[in-house]
Design an enzyme around this catalytic site. Structure first.
Site, PDB file in Angstrom:
ATOM      1  N   HIS A 131       3.449   6.910  18.137  1.00 26.66           N
ATOM      2  CA  HIS A 131       3.656   7.881  17.060  1.00 26.66           C
ATOM      3  C   HIS A 131       5.019   7.677  16.412  1.00 26.66           C
ATOM      4  CE1 HIS A 131       3.982  11.470  14.768  1.00 26.66           C
ATOM      5  NE2 HIS A 131       4.311  12.322  15.731  1.00 26.66           N
ATOM      6  N   GLY A 157       6.548  19.356  13.782  1.00 28.24           N
ATOM      7  CA  GLY A 157       7.622  20.067  14.452  1.00 28.24           C
ATOM      8  C   GLY A 157       8.260  21.108  13.544  1.00 28.24           C
ATOM      9  N   CYS A 170      -0.020  17.930  13.523  1.00 30.58           N
ATOM     10  CA  CYS A 170       0.905  19.031  13.726  1.00 30.58           C
ATOM     11  C   CYS A 170       2.287  18.547  13.297  1.00 30.58           C
ATOM     12  CB  CYS A 170       0.912  19.489  15.175  1.00 30.58           C
ATOM     13  SG  CYS A 170       1.373  18.213  16.372  1.00 30.58           S
ATOM     14  N   CYS A 174       6.415  14.935  11.193  1.00 28.67           N
ATOM     15  CA  CYS A 174       5.246  14.154  11.616  1.00 28.67           C
ATOM     16  C   CYS A 174       4.132  14.128  10.573  1.00 28.67           C
ATOM     17  CB  CYS A 174       4.703  14.691  12.928  1.00 28.67           C
ATOM     18  SG  CYS A 174       5.936  14.748  14.245  1.00 28.67           S
TER      19      CYS A 174
END
Length: 401
Positions: free
Chosen positions: A355, A387, A385, A93
């Site tokens: 997203h 993953g 953030c 991300c």
């Protein structure tokens, strides 16, 4: 953490509208989407693609058969010279942010003067995958072949043995965040997005996309995922997805979407030599690791690291944009950092507009660059953030300040 000792500027920034899952953009590959946003960003910068030294793009899922070549094809199809290199990266991300960090670092090292950066994702095209060993070398009697969902697998951390939604539930417990707070924040994202859309806030950053319709070409100029008519009563009726009586519902989680965003990053020398007009200056950036089971807290230390590198404070930031993977995740970061909500995600975020994994960081930097210019404010920080337990942050400054 790093600070730009040589001036680095964003001189062009555009994105596609974000298509909903299975929506209008589903037939355009991640490469197609990136080419579109890149051509628009280059035109916005008022520069020839022949001036670009390198193409760097983020992509997570690899949803088309030629995704191995993604950044190279983006460069070539955009008009970047054949002898200029390309790099595809995957920091999940944070990928879109990461390309700008790498582009800035290339300029610091003197390896590049102008870099085409960005991120792209077509989540609608995420494949159903058959195990290669079974398909190529045979299966046991009675077993057959089984297709696995690459999209769901990509949203599940096999090391932590947790889907991303449960990492947000863990943060809700750790920071005493209630379902009611998450519902309220999910509604906030939708309403702020709707207000910004009505005010024309996104017009300058979006490059409309033409797609084939049943009766001829159709122009898609707006994000498809937002639900501007959302009401708190409707959100409260939804069931928690990952945990009984949990805090994460479909309305307080980021949307699965298709889209791309591109930025032209240039050195001060390139700006002067080509008479470019910068939007923003890339001040500092930081990547960190964190506990995978609470991966959503990653932006906290990333933002602190970028601030430390630049000798700035949160109070100096006029705008803060933390990718809204989940409402609980954003709220945990807000609480840990002691953020002023009035400065944060002021035009809504990923809960509203979606997203597309590899694109979101580039979307945020594109949005913040236009927002700083539009409002005349000075500093902004964007973060996400990641993953697996990481965080990334980039600080921008209005180039006119």
């Amino acid at each position: 953490m790093s600070v730009a000792k040589k001036a680095v500027f964003i001189v062009g920034a555009k994105r596609t509208p974000f298509g909903s899952f299975g929506g209008s953009l589903k037939h355009l590959s991640a490469t197609d989407l990136a080419v579109h946003s890149s051509k628009a960003a280059i035109a916005h910068a008022k520069i020839s693609p022949e001036k670009i030294d390198e193409t760097i793009f983020g992509n997570v899922i690899g949803s088309s058969l030629d995704s191995t070549y993604l950044s190279r094809h983006v460069g070539l199809k955009t008009g970047v010279p054949v002898h200029k290199p390309a790099l595809t990266i995957n920091r999940l991300c944070g990928s879109g942010f990461e390309t700008v960090c790498i582009g800035a670092e290339a300029i610091q090292l003197g390896n590049s003067n102008i870099t085409l950066c960005g991120g792209t994702e077509n989540m609608s095209q995420a494949p159903m995958v058959i195990d290669g060993l079974s398909a190529r070398f045979g299966t046991a009697l009675g077993k057959g072949l089984k297709a696995e969902d690459a999209l769901w697998a990509g949203l599940t951390d096999s090391y932590a043995k947790l889907p991303m939604g449960l990492t947000a539930e863990n943060l809700a417990v750790k920071f005493n965040i209630t379902r009611e707070e998450c519902d309220a924040y999910g509604l906030r994202s939708q309403l702020l997005y709707a207000k910004a859309l009505a005010a024309g806030v996104f017009t300058d950053e979006i490059a409309p996309v033409e797609v084939k319709g049943k009766k001829g070409p159709v122009t898609i100029s707006a994000d498809e995922h937002p639900r501007p008519n959302s009401k708190i009563e409707d959100l409260q009726k939804l069931k928690a997805v990952f945990k009984e009586n949990g805090a994460v519902t479909a309305a307080c989680a980021s949307g699965i979407c298709d889209g791309a965003a591109s930025l032209v990053v240039a050195s001060e020398e390139a700006v002067k030599a080509n008479n470019l007009t910068p939007l923003t200056r890339v001040v500092a950036w930081c990547r960190v690791g964190c506990d995978p089971s609470i991966m959503g807290i990653g932006p906290v230390e990333a933002i602190r690291g970028a601030l430390k590198a630049s000798n700035l404070t949160l109070q100096d930031m006029d705008l803060v944009e933390i990718n809204e993977a989940f409402a609980a995740q954003y709220l945990a970061c807000e609480k840990d950092l002691g953020l002023d909500p009035s400065k944060c995600n002021v035009n809504g975020g990923a809960i509203a507009l979606g997203h597309p994994l590899g694109a979101s960081g580039a979307r945020i930097l594109t949005h913040l660059s236009h927002q700083l210019v539009r409002t005349g404010k000075t500093y902004a920080v964007g973060a996400a953030c990641i993953g697996g337990g990481q965080g990334i942050a980039v600080i921008l400054k209005n180039a006119s300040k």
